[in-house]
Motif scaffolding. Structure first.
Motif, PDB file in Angstrom:
ATOM      1  N   ASP A  48     -15.652  13.939   7.481  1.00 44.80           N
ATOM      2  CA  ASP A  48     -14.776  12.778   6.790  1.00 44.80           C
ATOM      3  C   ASP A  48     -15.869  11.607   6.299  1.00 44.80           C
ATOM      4  N   HIS A  50     -16.833   7.876   4.957  1.00 43.88           N
ATOM      5  CA  HIS A  50     -16.061   7.186   4.098  1.00 43.88           C
ATOM      6  C   HIS A  50     -16.783   6.346   3.836  1.00 43.88           C
ATOM      7  N   SER A  56      -8.403   4.335   2.248  1.00 44.42           N
ATOM      8  CA  SER A  56      -7.640   5.251   3.320  1.00 44.42           C
ATOM      9  C   SER A  56      -7.145   4.386   4.218  1.00 44.42           C
ATOM     10  N   HIS A  63     -11.795   4.556   9.961  1.00 38.97           N
ATOM     11  CA  HIS A  63     -12.465   5.737  10.841  1.00 38.97           C
ATOM     12  C   HIS A  63     -13.937   6.495   9.786  1.00 38.97           C
ATOM     13  N   GLU A  95      -8.929   9.763  -1.294  1.00 41.91           N
ATOM     14  CA  GLU A  95      -8.328   9.512  -0.839  1.00 41.91           C
ATOM     15  C   GLU A  95      -8.853  11.412  -1.094  1.00 41.91           C
TER      16      GLU A  95
END
Ligand code: VGL
Ligand code: ZN
Length: 180
Positions: A48, A50, A56, A63, A95
């Motif tokens: 993940d 970001h 999100s 995070h 997302e």
């Protein structure tokens, strides 16, 4: 011969103990995943990843921000064995729970003759589920390794397993590779 691949989903610091979005029990799967890696010729990890203002973060605490320690794989994972890393959720307004979403994962697997994927990692109810379901859509046979995943919550984790099963995902346990 068609190859199998092990895909380690999002075993990143922010999803582990002390992280921004800690998944309970994450520490318990690290050793299991390291053992599993030795059973596979091809191991891939998703992250993940970001931007600082990712959409999100309305729903989740910030995070796995690109370039931060939280976005790195947990140091308990033997990264030397990982052949390919897939970063997802990199667009600010989109997302992406699935490792297949706007990544090269499907083409990477297909170019190497992979027909069957085995998933482990975090979290059962979000990124493991989304990656498993997209894997089916992409035409792979998909196994989820039950003792090598952990969920954000028990309820959504249970529902995710049911949904995956209904869609045709199969389940195994890590001890099914042990020889007697
Ligand atoms: C995830 C929540 C937000 C996951 C990623 O890896 O399951 N969950 N972003
Ligand atoms: Zn995320």
């Amino acid at each position: 011969m068609a190859k199998d691949a092990l895909i380690i989903v999002d075993v990143q610091n922010d999803f582990c103990e002390g992280g921004a979005l800690e998944v309970v029990g994450a520490a318990e799967i690290l050793a299991i995943i390291n053992r599993l890696m030795s059973k596979f010729e091809l191991v891939i990890a998703t992250q993940d990843y970001h931007p600082p203002d990712h959409c999100s973060f309305d729903l989740w605490p910030p995070h796995c921000i690109a370039g931060t320690e939280g976005a790195e794989l947990h140091k308990g994972i033997m990264v030397d064995r990982i052949k390919h890393f897939v970063k997802k959720g990199t667009l600010e307004n989109k997302e992406a729970y699935s490792g297949f979403q706007e990544t090269d994962l499907s083409s990477f697997l297909k170019s190497r003759g992979v027909k069957t994927i085995y998933l482990c990692g975090l979290a059962t109810d979000y990124c493991v589920k989304a990656t498993a379901l997209d894997g089916l859509t992409e035409g792979f046979k998909v196994f989820v390794i039950l003792d090598a995943i952990r969920a954000v919550s028990k309820e959504t984790g249970g529902a995710a397993l049911k949904e995956m099963e209904d869609r045709g995902v199969e389940f195994v346990r890590s001890d099914s590779w042990e020889t007697t």
